[in-house]
Write a protein that holds these residues in place. Structure first.
Motif, mmCIF file in Angstrom:
data_model
loop_
_atom_site.group_PDB
_atom_site.id
_atom_site.type_symbol
_atom_site.label_atom_id
_atom_site.label_comp_id
_atom_site.label_asym_id
_atom_site.label_seq_id
_atom_site.Cartn_x
_atom_site.Cartn_y
_atom_site.Cartn_z
ATOM 1 N N HIS A 141 34.386 48.577 -36.483
ATOM 2 C CA HIS A 141 34.438 49.028 -37.872
ATOM 3 C C HIS A 141 35.648 49.940 -38.070
ATOM 4 N N THR B 148 37.296 40.837 -38.505
ATOM 5 C CA THR B 148 36.734 41.480 -37.311
ATOM 6 C C THR B 148 36.779 40.532 -36.104
ATOM 7 N N ASP C 122 26.980 49.692 -44.049
ATOM 8 C CA ASP C 122 28.418 49.424 -44.035
ATOM 9 C C ASP C 122 28.769 48.089 -43.388
ATOM 10 N N TYR C 123 27.743 47.322 -43.021
ATOM 11 C CA TYR C 123 27.982 46.036 -42.371
ATOM 12 C C TYR C 123 27.365 44.917 -43.201
ATOM 13 N N LEU D 32 35.820 43.926 -43.191
ATOM 14 C CA LEU D 32 35.317 43.361 -41.931
ATOM 15 C C LEU D 32 35.608 41.872 -41.808
#
Length: 521
Positions: free
Chosen positions: A368, A459, A377-378, A456
């Motif tokens: 993150h 990622t 937050d994901y 993200l």
């Protein structure tokens, strides 16, 4: 069973040598090799453990083997006495397996500061020596010294290398809780010696057990001593209501530290209940069992409910462990061969399962941009990081004890064994399984399904090193889920020995599942 080769001493000394070697790499030019040195010592410990296991007679797992006894402080009756039965060997194996994985996981930690990483990896190896030693200690005072010594590296690993503004608060809280329990235990240890056989080996556990079998303690004395030991172990486990230090420590510690703290160190609490409280204070153990069972059931439900309500992933995993430790304590104090064996196997399985969850959560947080631990937050990461999502799901399913994974075997043993002793306790504890499904699946849904946040989208998935960290844990969960016999061979006879020491018999309704499992071996 004694041996000419001091396997257990070698297992204790090798990580100490490794820690010294890592700390010795002080020159800037040599520091680049410190991670390799640490991994080499971690893997060498695994090899040494394999050799020690080859010298262990599994058919006699209820006796202490590979034993050594040497006078340490004869004026006080203290000895350096080590030996391993099947349960101790299983927990030593857990510690020795997790340490090299934690070292690999920490490869890129501490923001690339090799000076800090050098101290952290040195503390990990030092802690490994203490973990191995405490599980094989067969002198009560020696055990107590190790019980307290473990606090030192963990305190620095949380306060010095953790994250967040509250990391020092979390470290101090962990230390104060543990020291409070240790102080009460020290009083009980001294009183135990004064009431024991005395002499130069007056702290040897077996000497004390044999002495009290012939010269029973007064009822009040035995109960007070039991409470002194039990309180220290309940804090270490931790068991409700003395668990509050754990979520703070897990939230602020590095993921590898939480893996060793919750996966291995906290087992010292339940291991102490099994190997010290029960054989030393059998009557007091039976006297306290109804209350302990209630506390265990409360821990199961409370930990699961608190996990469901968490917004921080590390605190969530910590609360799941409070629930799982409730199952372990429930199995120990239900006093059936099946439940005690299940609790012993549960200690190992919980370390593998929770270790995988903490390490994967650490990999997740490291990806993150803000290093956030907040679940909100994901989202949507199963599209972006399918390997991370898949392995996290397997680890999560092991936390809810899905059939086919090793955690299911130990949990069903605890529940069935408990049911034969107390229908109400087992039936209420089963609710913890339902709640586990909620906290695992809700967490997976929040983190890995839905829309992927913009920051993200790119990622990266798990790399080769990170896959090597997770793969052994996933394999262990799967292999022992389908073929648990090797582990059950180690815990079956120690459970029978414990039952004999406490002086209780299996209820007539207890199913003989252990002999069925053992026939596969």
């Amino acid at each position: 069973m004694t041996t000419e080769i001091p396997w257990l001493t070698l297992l204790i000394v090798l990580p100490l040598v490794g820690a010294a070697a890592v700390w010795g790499l002080g020159a800037t030019s040599a520091r680049k090799h410190l991670r390799t040195v640490a991994v080499v010592f971690g893997l060498a410990e695994l090899v040494l453990l394999g050799l020690a296991i080859s010298a262990f007679d599994t058919s006699d797992a209820g006796t202490y083997q590979l034993a050594e006894t040497h006078a340490w402080i004869p004026q006080l009756g203290v000895s350096y006495a080590v030996g391993a039965d099947g349960v101790a060997l299983l927990l030593v194996g857990l510690a020795v397996l997790l340490v090299p994985l934690v070292i690999l996981a920490a490869w890129r930690e501490q923001d690339g500061d090799l000076a800090k990483l050098r101290h952290y990896l040195g503390l990990v190896l030092l802690l490994e020596a203490f973990m191995v030693a405490v599980f094989v200690a067969r002198d009560v005072f020696f055990f107590y010294v190790l019980f307290e010594a473990m606090l030192i590296p963990v305190y620095f690993m949380i306060g010095g290398f953790g994250g967040g503004a509250q990391r020092r608060y979390a470290a101090v809280k962990f230390l104060l809780f543990s020291l409070a329990g240790g102080l009460v235990m020290l009083v009980a240890v001294i009183a135990l010696y004064l009431n024991g056989p005395g002499g130069e080996q007056g702290f040897l556990t077996q000497n004390l057990v044999d002495h009290f079998a012939v010269n029973p303690l007064a009822v009040t004395t035995e109960r007070l001593l039991f409470l002194g030991f039990f309180l220290a172990f309940a804090i270490k486990a931790p068991l409700f209501p003395v668990h509050t230090w754990l979520p703070d420590a897990a939230e602020h510690a590095p993921a590898g530290t939480s893996t060793l703290l919750v996966g291995v160190l906290d087992k010292v609490g339940t291991f102490g209940m099994l190997t010290l409280c029960l054989p030393l204070f059998p009557n007091a153990s039976q006297w306290a069992a109804p209350v302990v069972v209630v506390l265990a059931v409360v821990s199961i439900l409370y930990g699961a409910l608190m996990a469901i309500g968490q917004s921080d992933i590390m605190r969530l995993i910590a609360y799941t462990s409070v629930s799982h430790f409730g199952f372990i304590v429930l199995g120990i104090f239900s006093f059936t061969s099946l439940s005690v064996s299940g609790a012993s196997f549960y200690m190992f399985n919980h370390g593998i399962s929770t270790g995988a969850l903490f390490l994967l959560a650490g990999f997740l947080v490291a990806r993150h941009p803000a290093r956030s631990q907040r679940l909100a937050d994901y989202g949507g990461l199963q599209r972006v990081t399918p390997v991370l999502a898949g392995t996290f799901l397997v680890a999560g399913l092991s936390a809810l004890s899905l059939p086919g994974l090793s955690t299911f075997v130990s949990e069903i043993m605890v529940l069935v064994g408990t049911f034969s002793r107390s229908h109400p306790a087992a039936l209420v504890a089963v609710l913890g399984v339902v709640l586990a499904a909620l906290y695992v699946l809700l967490t997976y849904q929040k983190v890995f399904t839905g829309k992927t946040p913009h920051d993200l989208v790119g990622t990266p998935d798990l790399g080769a090193r990170e896959k090597w960290v997770v793969a052994p844990l996933v394999v262990a969960l799967l292999v022992l889920g389908f073929y648990p016999a090797p582990a059950l061979d180690l815990v079956r006879e120690p459970a029978d020995v414990t039952m004999t020491a406490v002086g209780v018999e299996n209820p007539p309704t207890t199913p003989d599942l252990l002999s069925v499992e053992g026939s596969d071996s």
